[in-house]
Design a protein around this motif. Structure first.
Motif, PDB file in Angstrom:
ATOM      1  N   ALA A 173       0.818  -1.211   0.000  1.00 17.87           N
ATOM      2  CA  ALA A 173       0.000   0.000   0.000  1.00 17.87           C
ATOM      3  C   ALA A 173       0.851   1.259   0.000  1.00 17.87           C
ATOM      4  O   ALA A 173       0.576   2.211  -0.750  1.00 17.87           O
ATOM      5  CB  ALA A 173      -0.930   0.000   1.211  1.00 17.87           C
ATOM      6  N   MET A 174       1.871   1.285   0.809  1.00 15.80           N
ATOM      7  CA  MET A 174       2.676   2.488   0.887  1.00 15.80           C
ATOM      8  C   MET A 174       3.497   2.701  -0.375  1.00 15.80           C
ATOM      9  O   MET A 174       3.728   3.844  -0.797  1.00 15.80           O
ATOM     10  CB  MET A 174       3.565   2.453   2.128  1.00 15.80           C
ATOM     11  N   ARG A 175       3.919   1.624  -1.006  1.00 20.26           N
ATOM     12  CA  ARG A 175       4.585   1.777  -2.303  1.00 20.26           C
ATOM     13  C   ARG A 175       3.621   2.367  -3.323  1.00 20.26           C
ATOM     14  O   ARG A 175       3.986   3.237  -4.119  1.00 20.26           O
ATOM     15  CB  ARG A 175       5.112   0.420  -2.800  1.00 20.26           C
ATOM     16  N   ASP A 176       2.385   1.891  -3.303  1.00 27.11           N
ATOM     17  CA  ASP A 176       1.376   2.385  -4.230  1.00 27.11           C
ATOM     18  C   ASP A 176       1.033   3.843  -3.935  1.00 27.11           C
ATOM     19  O   ASP A 176       0.808   4.635  -4.859  1.00 27.11           O
ATOM     20  CB  ASP A 176       0.112   1.522  -4.139  1.00 27.11           C
ATOM     21  N   PHE A 177       1.003   4.203  -2.678  1.00 27.41           N
ATOM     22  CA  PHE A 177       0.593   5.547  -2.269  1.00 27.41           C
ATOM     23  C   PHE A 177       1.601   6.616  -2.679  1.00 27.41           C
ATOM     24  O   PHE A 177       1.225   7.768  -2.920  1.00 27.41           O
ATOM     25  CB  PHE A 177       0.392   5.582  -0.749  1.00 27.41           C
ATOM     26  N   ARG A 178       2.864   6.247  -2.770  1.00 27.67           N
ATOM     27  CA  ARG A 178       3.921   7.245  -3.015  1.00 27.67           C
ATOM     28  C   ARG A 178       3.658   8.098  -4.245  1.00 27.67           C
ATOM     29  O   ARG A 178       3.928   9.295  -4.246  1.00 27.67           O
ATOM     30  CB  ARG A 178       5.279   6.542  -3.149  1.00 27.67           C
ATOM     31  N   LYS A 179       3.122   7.490  -5.309  1.00 22.83           N
ATOM     32  CA  LYS A 179       2.918   8.255  -6.542  1.00 22.83           C
ATOM     33  C   LYS A 179       1.839   9.319  -6.392  1.00 22.83           C
ATOM     34  O   LYS A 179       1.782  10.261  -7.194  1.00 22.83           O
ATOM     35  CB  LYS A 179       2.562   7.320  -7.695  1.00 22.83           C
ATOM     36  N   HIS A 180       0.984   9.187  -5.367  1.00 25.90           N
ATOM     37  CA  HIS A 180      -0.086  10.158  -5.169  1.00 25.90           C
ATOM     38  C   HIS A 180       0.379  11.401  -4.415  1.00 25.90           C
ATOM     39  O   HIS A 180      -0.314  12.423  -4.431  1.00 25.90           O
ATOM     40  CB  HIS A 180      -1.244   9.512  -4.395  1.00 25.90           C
ATOM     41  N   VAL A 181       1.513  11.314  -3.734  1.00 25.42           N
ATOM     42  CA  VAL A 181       1.951  12.395  -2.844  1.00 25.42           C
ATOM     43  C   VAL A 181       2.079  13.721  -3.575  1.00 25.42           C
ATOM     44  O   VAL A 181       1.560  14.752  -3.128  1.00 25.42           O
ATOM     45  CB  VAL A 181       3.285  12.024  -2.157  1.00 25.42           C
ATOM     46  N   SER A 182       2.755  13.718  -4.717  1.00 24.85           N
ATOM     47  CA  SER A 182       2.976  14.984  -5.420  1.00 24.85           C
ATOM     48  C   SER A 182       1.671  15.587  -5.921  1.00 24.85           C
ATOM     49  O   SER A 182       1.541  16.816  -5.987  1.00 24.85           O
ATOM     50  CB  SER A 182       3.942  14.783  -6.593  1.00 24.85           C
ATOM     51  N   TRP A 183       0.699  14.750  -6.269  1.00 19.95           N
ATOM     52  CA  TRP A 183      -0.586  15.278  -6.715  1.00 19.95           C
ATOM     53  C   TRP A 183      -1.340  15.934  -5.552  1.00 19.95           C
ATOM     54  O   TRP A 183      -1.921  17.002  -5.716  1.00 19.95           O
ATOM     55  CB  TRP A 183      -1.430  14.163  -7.324  1.00 19.95           C
ATOM     56  N   TYR A 184      -1.327  15.294  -4.397  1.00 11.71           N
ATOM     57  CA  TYR A 184      -2.014  15.886  -3.245  1.00 11.71           C
ATOM     58  C   TYR A 184      -1.381  17.214  -2.830  1.00 11.71           C
ATOM     59  O   TYR A 184      -2.075  18.155  -2.441  1.00 11.71           O
ATOM     60  CB  TYR A 184      -1.976  14.921  -2.056  1.00 11.71           C
ATOM     61  N   LEU A 185      -0.066  17.298  -2.902  1.00  6.63           N
ATOM     62  CA  LEU A 185       0.632  18.475  -2.399  1.00  6.63           C
ATOM     63  C   LEU A 185       0.873  19.536  -3.464  1.00  6.63           C
ATOM     64  O   LEU A 185       1.478  20.573  -3.173  1.00  6.63           O
ATOM     65  CB  LEU A 185       1.980  18.054  -1.788  1.00  6.63           C
ATOM     66  N   LYS A 186       0.388  19.318  -4.668  1.00  6.30           N
ATOM     67  CA  LYS A 186       0.618  20.251  -5.770  1.00  6.30           C
ATOM     68  C   LYS A 186       0.177  21.668  -5.401  1.00  6.30           C
ATOM     69  O   LYS A 186      -0.971  21.886  -5.013  1.00  6.30           O
ATOM     70  CB  LYS A 186      -0.130  19.784  -7.022  1.00  6.30           C
ATOM     71  N   GLY A 187       1.091  22.610  -5.507  1.00  6.22           N
ATOM     72  CA  GLY A 187       0.779  24.011  -5.252  1.00  6.22           C
ATOM     73  C   GLY A 187       0.985  24.472  -3.833  1.00  6.22           C
ATOM     74  O   GLY A 187       1.109  25.673  -3.578  1.00  6.22           O
ATOM     75  N   PHE A 188       1.010  23.553  -2.879  1.00  4.68           N
ATOM     76  CA  PHE A 188       1.236  23.925  -1.482  1.00  4.68           C
ATOM     77  C   PHE A 188       2.719  24.194  -1.243  1.00  4.68           C
ATOM     78  O   PHE A 188       3.589  23.623  -1.905  1.00  4.68           O
ATOM     79  CB  PHE A 188       0.764  22.812  -0.540  1.00  4.68           C
ATOM     80  N   VAL A 189       2.993  25.064  -0.287  1.00  2.79           N
ATOM     81  CA  VAL A 189       4.372  25.348   0.089  1.00  2.79           C
ATOM     82  C   VAL A 189       4.823  24.275   1.065  1.00  2.79           C
ATOM     83  O   VAL A 189       4.487  24.299   2.251  1.00  2.79           O
ATOM     84  CB  VAL A 189       4.496  26.749   0.732  1.00  2.79           C
ATOM     85  N   VAL A 190       5.556  23.299   0.536  1.00  2.91           N
ATOM     86  CA  VAL A 190       6.074  22.183   1.320  1.00  2.91           C
ATOM     87  C   VAL A 190       7.532  22.007   0.923  1.00  2.91           C
ATOM     88  O   VAL A 190       7.850  21.938  -0.267  1.00  2.91           O
ATOM     89  CB  VAL A 190       5.287  20.882   1.065  1.00  2.91           C
ATOM     90  N   GLY A 191       8.409  21.940   1.889  1.00  3.91           N
ATOM     91  CA  GLY A 191       9.836  21.840   1.605  1.00  3.91           C
ATOM     92  C   GLY A 191      10.199  20.623   0.781  1.00  3.91           C
ATOM     93  O   GLY A 191       9.547  19.575   0.872  1.00  3.91           O
ATOM     94  N   ASN A 192      11.247  20.763  -0.015  1.00  2.00           N
ATOM     95  CA  ASN A 192      11.689  19.663  -0.866  1.00  2.00           C
ATOM     96  C   ASN A 192      12.068  18.423  -0.064  1.00  2.00           C
ATOM     97  O   ASN A 192      11.814  17.293  -0.480  1.00  2.00           O
ATOM     98  CB  ASN A 192      12.876  20.101  -1.720  1.00  2.00           C
ATOM     99  N   ASP A 193      12.674  18.644   1.111  1.00  2.00           N
ATOM    100  CA  ASP A 193      13.081  17.506   1.935  1.00  2.00           C
ATOM    101  C   ASP A 193      11.873  16.723   2.413  1.00  2.00           C
ATOM    102  O   ASP A 193      11.857  15.485   2.355  1.00  2.00           O
ATOM    103  CB  ASP A 193      13.901  17.991   3.135  1.00  2.00           C
ATOM    104  N   LEU A 194      10.831  17.431   2.863  1.00  2.00           N
ATOM    105  CA  LEU A 194       9.627  16.756   3.340  1.00  2.00           C
ATOM    106  C   LEU A 194       8.919  16.048   2.191  1.00  2.00           C
ATOM    107  O   LEU A 194       8.439  14.923   2.346  1.00  2.00           O
ATOM    108  CB  LEU A 194       8.694  17.766   4.018  1.00  2.00           C
ATOM    109  N   ARG A 195       8.857  16.688   1.040  1.00  2.00           N
ATOM    110  CA  ARG A 195       8.249  16.036  -0.128  1.00  2.00           C
ATOM    111  C   ARG A 195       9.000  14.741  -0.472  1.00  2.00           C
ATOM    112  O   ARG A 195       8.383  13.712  -0.764  1.00  2.00           O
ATOM    113  CB  ARG A 195       8.282  16.969  -1.336  1.00  2.00           C
ATOM    114  N   ALA A 196      10.331  14.825  -0.431  1.00  2.00           N
ATOM    115  CA  ALA A 196      11.142  13.652  -0.763  1.00  2.00           C
ATOM    116  C   ALA A 196      10.910  12.525   0.227  1.00  2.00           C
ATOM    117  O   ALA A 196      10.801  11.351  -0.160  1.00  2.00           O
ATOM    118  CB  ALA A 196      12.612  14.039  -0.810  1.00  2.00           C
ATOM    119  N   ARG A 197      10.840  12.856   1.508  1.00  2.00           N
ATOM    120  CA  ARG A 197      10.617  11.819   2.515  1.00  2.00           C
ATOM    121  C   ARG A 197       9.227  11.199   2.370  1.00  2.00           C
ATOM    122  O   ARG A 197       9.054   9.991   2.562  1.00  2.00           O
ATOM    123  CB  ARG A 197      10.807  12.411   3.921  1.00  2.00           C
TER     124      ARG A 197
END
Length: 384
Positions: free
Chosen positions: A293-317
């Motif tokens: 599940a978590m492997r599958d979920f990873r690809k959704h992260v960037s879509w959910y956070l699109k446009g929000f101010v979130v640090g690159n390190d946190l996005r990467a983690r």
């Protein structure tokens, strides 16, 4: 959080969408997307609004051969109704056999046939968006599928054609209607366009004028007002939503509001988005186990956070998250009060591949006629 929108349906402006015996309201369909529209994602979208929610693409040959991965993809959550399954195939006999399995074993209530996929591994075999160029083969597949389906409705999803010099959608739509297909969906781009430029909604209008069966429009539905505008401009009977809901399953709530005449649209703060991300991951874990599940979920992260101010390190983690506990900790680092970045609502999501030459079998465009399916055209595996 919801805010005022400027576009909503007027009372009685649109009718129920009918797909065989099923009445669909609002007239909204979740597009099949490989690796995306699994049961957990469909459940998440359904929690926000009603409509018709279609599975990932299932390959006919793989189903007939009882491929283990394919069988694992044909699973619906309790309460999903009607259960909609998309099939891909290029051989009439194999497609018919696959439909017989679906109907005979009660695997789904509705079958959608894919004649719109533009990716090279499909078109170079003569499948997807390449196939409608071969009119007789298309007719044979549709006839075989409809006969095998019996009372189960069969629909078709397609593109305008291979490229602007080889448009197929009007002929394909007429063939589908003649062969008893319940509805057709048209993505207003050619295979050559992939996901480039703007969808041609005028083609959807022309197809609607040409047919008596329901016509659904697909392409560039980024917000609920786009759906209302498409239906007003084209006269289509419903809309198909694909990339617009990636990282935004609440788009289906906005669509329900718009078709109900409510001028509201969702603008969640980052804390609300984080809660949705957690719900999505939770559904995935319950369905396929936490590791997968978590492997599958990873690809959704960037879509959910699109446009929000979130640090690159946190996005990467977040893009490497491996457990629900780890996800909880990372979500806790987000600023829950950060407002929705309105500009992202109309920006493209997901695949944005530019126009390119369509890969086709040798000699495919020499003639629209074909006596038999292309050799080795059937894909052996389903999904992403």
């Amino acid at each position: 959080m919801t805010v005022a929108d400027t576009s909503a349906a007027r009372p009685g402006e649109f009718r129920l969408l009918r797909v065989g015996p099923y009445q669909v309201w609002p007239p909204v369909v979740l597009a099949p997307m490989a690796g995306i529209t699994n049961a957990p994602f469909r459940v998440l979208c359904r929690e926000y609004g009603a409509g018709l929610y279609v599975s990932e693409m299932i390959t006919s040959r793989a189903l007939v051969e009882r491929d283990e991965k394919t069988l694992s993809l044909i699973r619906f959550a309790p309460g999903e109704h009607p259960r909609s399954l998309q099939l891909y195939g290029v051989d009439p006999a194999t497609v018919a056999d696959a439909v017989k399995i679906v109907v005979g074993e009660g695997l789904a209530d509705h079958v959608d046939l894919n004649f719109g996929c533009p990716v090279p591994k499909v078109t170079r075999r003569g499948g997807g968006a390449a196939l409608p160029y071969k009119r007789n083969l298309l007719r044979d597949i549709l006839r075989a599928a409809v006969r095998a389906a019996g009372d189960v409705p069969v629909t078709v999803k397609m593109r305008k054609g291979i490229d602007e010099d080889h448009l197929t959608y009007l002929d394909a739509g007429r063939i589908a209607q003649d062969e008893g297909v319940a509805a057709v969906a048209l993505h207003g781009r050619t295979a050559a366009q992939m996901y480039d430029g703007r969808a041609d909604w005028s083609a959807i209008a022309r197809l609607k004028e040409a047919l008596d069966i329901p016509v659904l429009g697909n392409g560039d539905i980024w917000q609920a007002s786009d759906a209302i505008r498409m239906m007003r401009q084209t006269g289509c009977d419903g809309v198909v939503v694909g990339r617009g809901c990636l990282g935004r399953p609440w788009l289906f709530r906005d669509l329900a509001f718009a078709f109900a005449g409510r001028a509201e649209t969702t603008a969640p703060r980052l804390g609300e988005v984080a809660a949705t991300m957690r719900r999505h991951a939770e559904l995935l874990a319950a369905w396929m186990g936490e590791v997968r599940a978590m492997r599958d979920f990873r690809k959704h992260v960037s879509w959910y956070l699109k446009g929000f101010v979130v640090g690159n390190d946190l996005r990467a983690r977040m893009g490497m998250v491996s457990t629900l506990a780890e996800l909880d900790a990372l979500l806790g680092e987000l600023d829950p009060d950060q407002p929705w970045p309105a500009a992202v609502a109309v920006q493209p999501r997901g695949r944005q591949t530019g126009s390119r030459r369509v890969h086709l079998p040798a000699g495919w465009l020499d003639s629209p006629e074909v006596e038999a399916p292309p050799t080795e055209a059937e894909l052996a595996h389903s999904g992403g």
